[in-house]
Design an enzyme around this catalytic site. Structure first.
Site, PDB file in Angstrom:
ATOM      1  N   GLY A 218     -26.457 157.683  50.383  1.00 25.32           N
ATOM      2  CA  GLY A 218     -27.122 156.429  50.691  1.00 25.32           C
ATOM      3  C   GLY A 218     -27.814 156.497  52.040  1.00 25.32           C
ATOM      4  CB  VAL A 219     -30.402 154.469  53.418  1.00 22.62           C
ATOM      5  CG1 VAL A 219     -31.394 154.623  54.549  1.00 22.62           C
ATOM      6  CG2 VAL A 219     -31.032 154.889  52.103  1.00 22.62           C
ATOM      7  N   GLY A 220     -28.593 155.002  56.045  1.00 24.28           N
ATOM      8  CA  GLY A 220     -28.033 154.259  57.165  1.00 24.28           C
ATOM      9  C   GLY A 220     -27.176 155.117  58.076  1.00 24.28           C
TER      10      GLY A 220
ATOM     11  CD  GLU B 119     -32.556 154.855  46.221  1.00 22.96           C
ATOM     12  OE1 GLU B 119     -32.096 154.500  45.124  1.00 22.96           O
ATOM     13  OE2 GLU B 119     -32.368 154.198  47.268  1.00 22.96           O
TER      14      GLU B 119
ATOM     15  CG  ASN C  14     -30.611 145.307  52.803  1.00 20.56           C
ATOM     16  OD1 ASN C  14     -31.135 144.426  53.483  1.00 20.56           O
ATOM     17  ND2 ASN C  14     -30.008 146.341  53.343  1.00 20.56           N
TER      18      ASN C  14
ATOM     19  N   GLY D 239     -30.353 151.895  44.600  1.00 23.38           N
ATOM     20  CA  GLY D 239     -30.046 152.923  43.604  1.00 23.38           C
ATOM     21  C   GLY D 239     -28.562 153.194  43.473  1.00 23.38           C
TER      22      GLY D 239
END
Lengths: 495, 495
Positions: free
Chosen positions: A258-260, A284, A374, A378
């Site tokens: 994931g992101v962050g 992703e 948010n 995905g």
């Protein structure tokens, strides 16, 4: 060049009130900038003149401040899908000003082709180059560009000269046939190519070109802190043990991340743990830490949907583009997030949770059941289909007044059926094969902050009967006490 | 025949306390009977002698009363996965006597091969025939038989002469390679064949054969009633309209249908609606109504994991086996429920909900958040990946004292991201593309029983703010009032 050159304002003038618009890109990467900014100004002028003006906005995922941000500030978004992360838009959708349909990111383009969601009339596409016969080299995000271009009646192209034409070759673009004609996706490794490097559109649909020259505007993530570092180390140690136990093949498996900040810390820790072989990613969003790991040889290939790296890191990549073109592929999100591929490749999926409950359900989207943060993004495409599904979170938030592990999550995005492992800075809870009671004990012992362990055991003691020992009357006691008193520790689970 | 012939008791004697056992079959179809019954007797004798005796039971899905039923009555099950529907076992897992891990049915065999759940030591397999070199013709359920046979150290075979050897040809059996070597599944239509008609095991692993001759013991479903008939008609009319609108291809798409009375009524209504073309099924369980539709030419092919038809209907099929062998394929659940195939074929997925909430979340498993009914089964494999995902339920239960549509479901099995359409006897709620507020209004208007419409609007009015207008303090007011007073209509949503 045979296309009509437009100013951003001329391009925005084409778009009518109530129109469905599809944007290229994914996150700030590859999302158009100039036309959406001009569209927000147009909306503002229309509103000042007493006329309604709103559009329905379809994207890859989140955008940049020139799309969601500017349009939300101008109150120019009626409905929005499939994902967002804009503070301004968040305000609007939580107040009911904008309508948001939060979707799995692999679903949106096929849902639009199927007719489940309305089709776009105009596509706005950022490119590094477009040829006279409509062959487009995309920039740093693939998103849903092929579907939006295919379905749109007209296309506005932003040629962003900030990005080199030599990006050509980094993309692998394709559209599937739809049922009943769909075929297997012939991809068996992240680095294989099954599509084309450019996306070709009918030049007659291109109503105009706007020239721009501006960066994506992606800021670097905050540096990691002791909590995220510890989470990262816990993940790395767990995967090392799984390798040793033979539950992960010795050659390792591709990673999805994931992101962050937490994701960056996890990737950093995996990079540092030399008992874990160098790895590939099938993910992703490709973010800064992946590029650093590539330079170190720890990440040997990354396939994704967007190159959401900071402006600084992207500039660095553009200095050595041939190297990175041999190590990065960008595909539409229908492919980067496709369940067929996720399951076939056997991804190790690592995503971040907002909160987790005693039985392994995960909230990825809402605060206190109502405020959208948010969106699911995905995470569901990967979590349901991965070889091994890990969710990470710090054990507490707000200086300890919120426990990330609660009796029942206030919004359910990933059910107990989709979650294998939970990691906090305190440890790793292995939920595989365990009944709900055993999962609760594992989570309390391994992951919960000491301030909340006794509290959560009291909750479990409320209703000794039942496969899942929930007490519905008290399931949200911790949440409601926080809303009333500012501290979950005030929850009362006396019988 | 070179195998050792055993009595059921001799076979049961082989199995030790604490052993992991894998059963062939799926539902009552294809599940062994004699050895599990004898094992329950052995457990009872052991308990009477003061010795512990429990096993960990792995199956395809639910079983018959001779497996889950007998073993639960004898308190001989320690842990159980991936699904059950036995009244006796349900009692044990809700009281904490047995530990139950409720899984997506497409996940279990790969999770066992990966090592996420323990491997089986003994497989007990019902067959119509086994050759000297270990080639087995399975009976009416494929389940996880290939994986369990592959992983088990030893295999006990029940040759059930009730089933004709001529069943050979109805199965399509295979095992995938595991990551990183897994390949695309080359299936593009329900009727294609990609595996073998028999499953071959090492004869040396076959520790004995037990001969039996008994039916599956599947009773016919209750006949439909006015409520289920109306739900069926609503589904058929909706699909007819989707066809007309061009949102379903004119040639139609394969259907997946859940199990039970409502599913039977839905299939009946689809059969009667001649504006819907004759169709194929790609589903988990093939039940009586499918066979009736085949005889009428309305269902032209059915691929599934089990032939869970009543004894009467199965006898009828065995009278005309060549006809049905040309129209039915049984595959392992890893293939019948595979997300890759579900998405590629574009299934129309119709499953039953226990309860649904105002925002489209679905509970398929629990009563009042705690009591397990059966399990999620394959519904998640299909709902997440289908072309169109429909959940059905009667608007109320318990004579109206329970509304099936509630503010928040008491257990979340399918999230808002996975649910397109809800159908009750009152109508069809189309949730596609709608924000949570609009979904709530659609559900209240189209699907909720009149007794509960005002009540649910009052709930929504409690917290006007937030993307999802939940009020956590009152989210389970309807559930708790039912538990206190026996009627959800006593819920109090005054502010």
């Amino acid at each position: 060049m045979s296309y009509k050159v437009l100013t951003p304002e001329e391009a925005a003038a084409i778009i009518e009130n109530g129109e469905n618009i599809g944007l290229s890109g994914f996150t700030a990467a590859g999302t158009p900038k100039a036309v959406t900014r001009a569209l927000a100004q147009k909306a503002q002028a229309e509103h000042e003149a007493g006329r309604p003006f709103k559009v329905n906005l379809f994207t890859g995922a989140s955008t940049n401040s020139h799309a969601d941000g500017a349009l939300a500030q101008a109150d120019a978004i009626d409905s929005r899908t499939p994902y967002q992360s804009s503070p301004d838009l968040r305000k609007n959708l939580n107040s009911g000003k904008a309508r948001y349909y939060d979707m799995h990111l692999s679903h949106i383009s096929m849902y639009m082709r199927y007719g489940h969601v309305p089709s776009v009339k105009t596509a706005i596409v950022e490119v590094a180059e477009i040829t006279d016969d409509g062959e487009m080299t995309l920039t740093t995000g693939a998103g849903n560009t092929p579907t939006y271009c295919e379905l749109a009646e007209r296309i506005i192209v932003e040629v962003n000269n900030y990005h080199p034409k030599e990006l050509k070759g980094m993309h692998d673009l394709m559209l599937p046939l739809d049922p009943p004609d769909r075929q297997p996706i012939p991809l068996t490794a992240p680095a294989e190519r099954i599509g084309s490097t450019t996306w070709k559109v009918d030049p007659a649909k291109v109503v105009g070109i706007v020239y721009t020259n501006e960066p994506n505007g992606v800021a670097p993530f905050k540096p990691s802190d002791p909590i995220t570092d510890k989470i990262g180390e816990n993940v790395a140690k767990f995967l090392e043990e799984e390798l040793t136990a033979g539950r992960i093949p010795a050659s390792f498996l591709p990673l999805q991340s994931g992101v962050g900040n937490i994701a960056n810390a996890v990737l950093g820790a995996l990079g540092r743990n030399k008992k874990i072989p160098s790895f590939q990613m099938y993910t992703e969003v490709i973010q800064d830490s992946v590029i650093s790991l590539m330079k170190e040889g720890r990440c040997t290939f990354a396939a994704g949907c967007s190159l959401t790296v900071s402006d600084e890191k992207l500039a660095e990549m553009y200095q050595d583009l041939d190297f990175y073109k041999s190590k990065v592929i960008l595909r539409p999100q229908e492919y980067s997030n496709n369940p067929e591929i996720v399951r076939r490749l056997g991804l190790i999926c690592i995503n971040t949770a907002i909160e987790v409950d005693l039985f392994g359900q995960v909230n990825s989207t809402h605060f206190f059941g109502k405020q959208m943060m948010n969106g699911i993004g995905g995470s569901g495409d990967f979590a349901r289909n991965g070889y091994l599904t890990i969710f990470t979170c710090p054990s507490t938030a707000k200086g300890g007044a919120i426990s990330s592990i609660v009796p029942m999550v206030s919004h359910h995005d990933h059910t107990e059926h989709d979650v294998d492992i939970i990691v906090t800075e305190y440890g790793v809870a292995d939920l595989r094969g365990k009944c709900p009671r055993d999962r609760a004990e594992e989570l309390i012992t391994k992951c919960v902050h000491p301030d909340y362990q006794e509290k959560l055991r009291q909750y479990l003691a409320l209703t000794p009967q039942g496969h899942t020992p929930h007490c519905l009357a008290k399931a949200y006691e911790m949440h409601t006490k926080f809303m009333e008193t500012g501290d979950m520790r005030n929850a009362d689970f006396s019988a």
